[in-house]
Design a protein around this motif. Structure first.
Motif, PDB file in Angstrom:
ATOM      1  N   ALA B  70       0.693  -1.372   0.102  1.00 29.54           N
ATOM      2  CA  ALA B  70       0.114   0.078  -0.257  1.00 29.54           C
ATOM      3  C   ALA B  70       1.013   1.068   0.168  1.00 29.54           C
ATOM      4  CB  ALA B  70      -0.801   0.171   1.038  1.00 29.54           C
ATOM      5  N   ASP B  71       2.366   1.092   0.911  1.00 25.54           N
ATOM      6  CA  ASP B  71       2.705   2.269   0.959  1.00 25.54           C
ATOM      7  C   ASP B  71       3.670   2.790  -0.546  1.00 25.54           C
ATOM      8  OD1 ASP B  71       2.109   2.087   3.674  1.00 25.54           O
ATOM      9  OD2 ASP B  71       4.153   0.962   3.897  1.00 25.54           O
ATOM     10  N   ASN B  72       4.351   1.725  -1.259  1.00 22.82           N
ATOM     11  CA  ASN B  72       4.686   2.365  -2.628  1.00 22.82           C
ATOM     12  C   ASN B  72       4.180   2.603  -4.038  1.00 22.82           C
ATOM     13  OD1 ASN B  72       4.798  -0.464  -4.009  1.00 22.82           O
ATOM     14  ND2 ASN B  72       6.332  -1.203  -2.695  1.00 22.82           N
ATOM     15  N   GLY B  73       2.582   2.119  -3.773  1.00 25.36           N
ATOM     16  CA  GLY B  73       2.319   2.582  -4.812  1.00 25.36           C
ATOM     17  C   GLY B  73       2.670   2.089  -5.787  1.00 25.36           C
ATOM     18  N   LEU B  74       2.835   0.323  -6.482  1.00 27.86           N
ATOM     19  CA  LEU B  74       3.408   0.218  -7.363  1.00 27.86           C
ATOM     20  C   LEU B  74       1.892  -0.268  -7.579  1.00 27.86           C
ATOM     21  CD1 LEU B  74       6.802  -1.799  -6.122  1.00 27.86           C
ATOM     22  CD2 LEU B  74       6.055  -1.088  -8.492  1.00 27.86           C
ATOM     23  N   LEU B  75       1.237  -0.591  -7.444  1.00 31.42           N
ATOM     24  CA  LEU B  75      -0.092  -0.878  -8.151  1.00 31.42           C
ATOM     25  C   LEU B  75      -0.987  -0.483  -8.774  1.00 31.42           C
ATOM     26  CD1 LEU B  75      -1.573  -3.729  -5.912  1.00 31.42           C
ATOM     27  CD2 LEU B  75      -0.362  -4.063  -7.707  1.00 31.42           C
ATOM     28  N   MET B  91       9.517  -4.572 -14.543  1.00 34.40           N
ATOM     29  CA  MET B  91       8.084  -4.221 -16.138  1.00 34.40           C
ATOM     30  C   MET B  91       7.636  -5.695 -16.019  1.00 34.40           C
ATOM     31  SD  MET B  91       8.913  -2.594 -19.465  1.00 34.40           S
ATOM     32  CE  MET B  91       9.136  -4.137 -19.856  1.00 34.40           C
ATOM     33  N   LEU B  92       8.649  -6.552 -16.003  1.00 31.46           N
ATOM     34  CA  LEU B  92       8.657  -8.041 -16.984  1.00 31.46           C
ATOM     35  C   LEU B  92       7.676  -8.839 -15.548  1.00 31.46           C
ATOM     36  CD1 LEU B  92      11.735  -9.126 -18.286  1.00 31.46           C
ATOM     37  CD2 LEU B  92      10.070  -8.173 -19.548  1.00 31.46           C
ATOM     38  N   TYR B  93       8.564  -8.170 -14.240  1.00 30.95           N
ATOM     39  CA  TYR B  93       7.574  -9.214 -13.648  1.00 30.95           C
ATOM     40  C   TYR B  93       5.817  -8.518 -13.666  1.00 30.95           C
ATOM     41  CZ  TYR B  93       6.058 -10.936  -8.870  1.00 30.95           C
ATOM     42  OH  TYR B  93       5.624 -11.258  -7.344  1.00 30.95           O
ATOM     43  N   THR B  99       0.222 -10.434 -13.794  1.00 29.39           N
ATOM     44  CA  THR B  99      -1.279 -10.790 -14.390  1.00 29.39           C
ATOM     45  C   THR B  99      -1.181 -11.789 -14.651  1.00 29.39           C
ATOM     46  OG1 THR B  99       0.007 -10.889 -16.743  1.00 29.39           O
ATOM     47  CG2 THR B  99      -0.778  -8.664 -15.705  1.00 29.39           C
ATOM     48  N   GLY B 100      -0.496 -13.081 -13.902  1.00 27.55           N
ATOM     49  CA  GLY B 100      -1.169 -14.715 -14.351  1.00 27.55           C
ATOM     50  C   GLY B 100      -1.017 -14.572 -15.726  1.00 27.55           C
ATOM     51  N   LEU B 101      -0.448 -14.376 -17.040  1.00 23.76           N
ATOM     52  CA  LEU B 101       0.365 -14.930 -18.295  1.00 23.76           C
ATOM     53  C   LEU B 101       1.245 -15.747 -18.389  1.00 23.76           C
ATOM     54  CD1 LEU B 101      -0.412 -13.932 -20.698  1.00 23.76           C
ATOM     55  CD2 LEU B 101       1.811 -12.308 -21.384  1.00 23.76           C
ATOM     56  N   LEU B 102       2.003 -15.632 -17.742  1.00 28.31           N
ATOM     57  CA  LEU B 102       3.015 -16.936 -18.144  1.00 28.31           C
ATOM     58  C   LEU B 102       2.796 -18.606 -17.876  1.00 28.31           C
ATOM     59  CD1 LEU B 102       6.568 -15.289 -18.075  1.00 28.31           C
ATOM     60  CD2 LEU B 102       5.091 -15.734 -20.349  1.00 28.31           C
ATOM     61  N   PRO B 103       1.702 -18.718 -17.176  1.00 28.78           N
ATOM     62  CA  PRO B 103       2.314 -20.358 -16.471  1.00 28.78           C
ATOM     63  C   PRO B 103       1.050 -21.167 -17.599  1.00 28.78           C
ATOM     64  CG  PRO B 103       2.350 -19.597 -14.857  1.00 28.78           C
ATOM     65  CD  PRO B 103       2.245 -17.575 -15.606  1.00 28.78           C
ATOM     66  N   ALA B 167       1.964 -24.658  -9.672  1.00 30.12           N
ATOM     67  CA  ALA B 167       2.710 -24.308  -8.799  1.00 30.12           C
ATOM     68  C   ALA B 167       3.091 -22.742  -8.311  1.00 30.12           C
ATOM     69  CB  ALA B 167       3.684 -24.801  -7.848  1.00 30.12           C
ATOM     70  N   ILE B 168       3.530 -22.140  -9.550  1.00 26.06           N
ATOM     71  CA  ILE B 168       4.051 -20.764  -9.893  1.00 26.06           C
ATOM     72  C   ILE B 168       2.550 -19.689  -9.828  1.00 26.06           C
ATOM     73  CG2 ILE B 168       4.520 -19.127 -11.074  1.00 26.06           C
ATOM     74  CD1 ILE B 168       7.358 -21.407 -11.676  1.00 26.06           C
ATOM     75  N   TYR B 169       1.563 -20.438 -10.450  1.00 23.10           N
ATOM     76  CA  TYR B 169       0.481 -19.789 -10.655  1.00 23.10           C
ATOM     77  C   TYR B 169      -0.400 -19.545  -9.634  1.00 23.10           C
ATOM     78  CZ  TYR B 169      -4.296 -18.849 -12.989  1.00 23.10           C
ATOM     79  OH  TYR B 169      -5.391 -18.045 -13.200  1.00 23.10           O
ATOM     80  N   THR B 170      -0.381 -20.361  -9.148  1.00 24.08           N
ATOM     81  CA  THR B 170      -1.229 -21.109  -7.864  1.00 24.08           C
ATOM     82  C   THR B 170      -0.395 -19.618  -6.588  1.00 24.08           C
ATOM     83  OG1 THR B 170      -1.524 -22.972  -8.143  1.00 24.08           O
ATOM     84  CG2 THR B 170      -2.323 -21.784  -5.523  1.00 24.08           C
TER      85      THR B 170
END
Lengths: 95, 401
Positions: B70-75, B91-93, B99-103, B167-170
């Protein structure tokens, strides 16, 4: 904590039932699909015919030329699958 | 002297001295690289993960992933702002992982490389893929008892599915703060399947059970239905199955849906060959690179070196072992009631880890009887394990997110 464990137990029961139900549906879908395809879209019997009547799809009696039966069966099946039953083996050359 | 000081400040040496735990992370990265390169433990993912870990821990490199709070405002930032403020790895992350795109993209590739043939030929063995998901849910309970939150426990438990992308997606959905250690544990244990399966099998089966000859059983009690047009069945199967699963467990659709789509474009054959090649090579490889690097970049000394990581490593092993145990027990119970006996190794392959689990089971069977080739049978429960673990992930996400 107790509430969390209770939720986890519910997830255990629901999760395992769901996985079993879905995989049961996988089995059921597969079984029904196989029956439908066997009934309406069955391939004409090919591989067995190839082996029993070598003169239809295999031009020469290859067994008599020293090619083991099992090897011949494998080659005929492979050609059959790749060409979807349309291919014919005219001859086999060994090096 | 001033110039020397400025030169020293330019390097990362000062920061390394200030935070010596970074050296532990370097050591971990080197160990993982060694395991991936020299020991060939899941090199396609372990090498990018290890290198991402290395990149993230270079002080001042701006390659470590910063979790949104909540503090760093990244979202609230745009991708461009994230890239400018926190570097390209963030940026990639946030673009590809958060966004859950890669799994799902990896599942597309997995589907394109999966052959449902062995499963369709031995459909009933698919049930053992369900029994082997028990480790996921039992560890969920244990993890809650150990103090993890429900979401974290769900992410930890999914390691028992032995499926890295799942596992990564979850973890992304339920507990992104644990993504790094969970990914490492999941892929490490998948690489250790040749050790873990024999270990569990040794304590849970007898020699006579391991000698159950699958082909002889098949001859004694032949299956009633023979497939007369396998190609057509293989094309219709992913469409039918995708529809059913989507209706019943919609939260598993991103994974199962993409898996089945990938499989469909493979089975259609030459008409969709270009799509198949893209899914199984180009997309799969690209997704694997970015997934590995980004997951590795989540692991810094602050986020990784803590007691939770140790508990994840232990919990992951238990989840894995319990899943194998569950599959074996399901076969044993089946054998009590059925004339047609099944080798318990088939149950042990009910966890995903395709095809390594099947190969390991086949090797064990051959050790006890050199004529007992169980690979095609093991693949049936192994492939159904992929579907089972994706469905289990869907259940966890629906209940806990």
């Amino acid at each position: 904590m107790n509430n969390d464990i209770q939720t986890a137990l519910i997830v255990l029961v629901v999760g395992m039932i769901t996985v079993f139900v879905i995989l049961a549906l996988v089995v059921l879908t597969g079984e029904i699909l196989i029956r439908i395809v066997n009934r309406f879209f069955a391939n004409p019997p090919s591989s067995q015919a190839h082996l029993s009547s070598a003169d239809t799809n295999v031009a020469t009696p290859l067994e008599t030329r020293g090619i083991p039966k099992q090897t011949l069966a494998a080659i005929v099946s492979t050609v059959d699958i790749i060409t979807e039953g349309k291919g014919k083996i005219k001859d086999i050359h060994t090096k | 002297m001033n110039i020397l000081e400025r030169l020293f400040e330019m390097t990362a040496l000062g920061e390394l001295i200030e935070s010596p735990l970074t050296l532990v992370m370097f050591a971990l990265a080197f160990v993982l690289l060694y395991l991936g390169i020299k020991k060939r433990f899941e090199p396609l993912l372990l090498v990018p993960i290890a290198f991402g870990l290395l990149l993230a821990n270079f002080p001042g490199g701006q390659m470590n992933v910063i979790q949104a709070t909540a503090d760093n405002g990244l979202l609230k930032m745009t991708i461009l702002e994230i890239a400018k403020e926190y570097g390209i790895m963030n940026m990639l992350y946030y673009l590809l992982i958060k966004t859950g795109l890669l799994p799902p993209l990896i599942f597309l590739g997995v589907g394109a490389m999966t052959d449902f043939g062995p499963m369709l030929r031995n459909l009933r063995l698919a049930f053992f893929g369900a029994a082997a998901q028990i480790g996921i849910f039992t560890v969920l309970i244990s993890a809650v008892a150990m103090g993890f939150t429900l979401k974290q426990a769900g992410a930890l438990g999914i390691i028992g599915g032995a499926d890295g992308p799942t596992a990564i997606y979850t973890s992304i959905v339920l507990a992104p703060e644990l993504l790094g250690p969970i990914a490492i544990a999941a892929y490490s244990y998948m690489a250790l399947v040749p050790v873990i399966i024999p270990f569990v099998v040794r304590f849970t089966t007898t020699e006579s059970e391991l000698k159950i000859h699958m082909k002889k059983q098949e001859k004694l009690y032949p299956s009633k239905t023979k497939i007369k047009n396998l190609r057509t069945v293989k094309i219709i199967f992913p469409i039918a199955l995708g529809t059913i699963v989507s209706l019943l467990v919609p939260s598993s659709v991103p994974l199962v849906g993409m898996l089945l789509f990938g499989n469909l474009i493979k089975e259609i054959g030459s008409d969709t060959n270009r799509l198949f090649k893209a899914a199984s090579e180009t997309i799969m490889n690209t997704a694997t690179i970015f997934l590995g690097l980004c997951v590795g970049a989540t692991m810094t000394a602050d986020t990784f070196l803590n007691s939770q990581t140790l508990m994840i490593v232990v919990g992951g092993f238990i989840a894995f072992a319990v899943s194998i145990f569950g599959g074996i027990m399901a076969v044993k119970i089946y054998n009590i009631f059925s004339k047609k006996k099944i080798n318990p190794l088939i149950g042990a392959t009910g966890l995903s880890a395709v095809p390594m689990a099947s190969r390991v089971a086949n090797d064990i069977a051959l050790k006890y009887d050199p004529s007992n080739h169980i690979l095609q049978y093991a693949m049936s429960s192994n492939i159904s394990g992929v579907i089972g673990s994706a469905v289990a992930a869907g259940v966890l996400i629906s209940f806990l997110s």
